[in-house]
Design a protein around this motif. Sequence first.
Motif, PDB file in Angstrom:
ATOM      1  N   MET A   1       0.854  -1.177   0.000  1.00 36.75           N
ATOM      2  CA  MET A   1       0.000   0.000   0.000  1.00 36.75           C
ATOM      3  C   MET A   1       0.895   1.234   0.000  1.00 36.75           C
ATOM      4  O   MET A   1       1.816   1.327   0.792  1.00 36.75           O
ATOM      5  N   THR A   2       0.624   2.183  -0.886  1.00 35.88           N
ATOM      6  CA  THR A   2       1.409   3.419  -0.948  1.00 35.88           C
ATOM      7  C   THR A   2       1.002   4.336   0.191  1.00 35.88           C
ATOM      8  O   THR A   2      -0.035   4.154   0.834  1.00 35.88           O
ATOM      9  N   ASP A   3       1.823   5.347   0.419  1.00 34.49           N
ATOM     10  CA  ASP A   3       1.503   6.324   1.464  1.00 34.49           C
ATOM     11  C   ASP A   3       0.165   6.995   1.186  1.00 34.49           C
ATOM     12  O   ASP A   3      -0.620   7.225   2.097  1.00 34.49           O
ATOM     13  N   ARG A   4      -0.097   7.299  -0.084  1.00 34.80           N
ATOM     14  CA  ARG A   4      -1.362   7.955  -0.446  1.00 34.80           C
ATOM     15  C   ARG A   4      -2.538   7.019  -0.186  1.00 34.80           C
ATOM     16  O   ARG A   4      -3.549   7.443   0.358  1.00 34.80           O
ATOM     17  N   GLU A   5      -2.422   5.764  -0.578  1.00 35.73           N
ATOM     18  CA  GLU A   5      -3.506   4.802  -0.325  1.00 35.73           C
ATOM     19  C   GLU A   5      -3.732   4.631   1.167  1.00 35.73           C
ATOM     20  O   GLU A   5      -4.871   4.561   1.625  1.00 35.73           O
ATOM     21  N   ASP A   6      -2.631   4.567   1.929  1.00 35.67           N
ATOM     22  CA  ASP A   6      -2.743   4.433   3.376  1.00 35.67           C
ATOM     23  C   ASP A   6      -3.463   5.646   3.964  1.00 35.67           C
ATOM     24  O   ASP A   6      -4.322   5.506   4.833  1.00 35.67           O
ATOM     25  N   PHE A   7      -3.097   6.840   3.480  1.00 32.06           N
ATOM     26  CA  PHE A   7      -3.757   8.057   3.952  1.00 32.06           C
ATOM     27  C   PHE A   7      -5.256   8.012   3.655  1.00 32.06           C
ATOM     28  O   PHE A   7      -6.082   8.343   4.496  1.00 32.06           O
ATOM     29  N   GLU A   8      -5.619   7.591   2.438  1.00 33.69           N
ATOM     30  CA  GLU A   8      -7.026   7.545   2.060  1.00 33.69           C
ATOM     31  C   GLU A   8      -7.805   6.548   2.917  1.00 33.69           C
ATOM     32  O   GLU A   8      -8.935   6.812   3.316  1.00 33.69           O
ATOM     33  N   VAL A   9      -7.204   5.421   3.211  1.00 39.82           N
ATOM     34  CA  VAL A   9      -7.859   4.429   4.080  1.00 39.82           C
ATOM     35  C   VAL A   9      -8.031   5.007   5.478  1.00 39.82           C
ATOM     36  O   VAL A   9      -9.099   4.897   6.082  1.00 39.82           O
TER      37      VAL A   9
END
Length: 116
Positions: A1-9
């Motif tokens: 999971m990318t940092d952006r995906e992690d942030f969105e989750v």
Amino acid sequence: MTDREDFEVRERDFRLRWHQAHVARFNTEVRGDEESWRDRRIAPHATEAQPFLESLRRSRDLSAFQAGTDRWVRSFDSGFAGAAGQMTVNQINKMSPDPDEAVTVLGQVPFRGVLR
């Protein structure tokens, strides 16, 4: 999971907790001898809305969900047709820049409190 995906989750999880906290706070502010608005108007009809939510999760068709819930809230004295309810669903359907993400959020947040 990318940092952006992690942030969105994490952001989505935060919004879910925020919504649940406000529903819980509202329910605790209702006097013991009063029935909450949600229990009085929505809960008796909640099972009628379940197929809309299940269909949204399965088909991811936001327009069909909006049309179905619109008919549902108008079929009884829901009190859910205004700005804090169905109007929000209508706006999400018409104005969402990312309909797929809107489906994900709607599938998790708005009706979870209604359909407990």
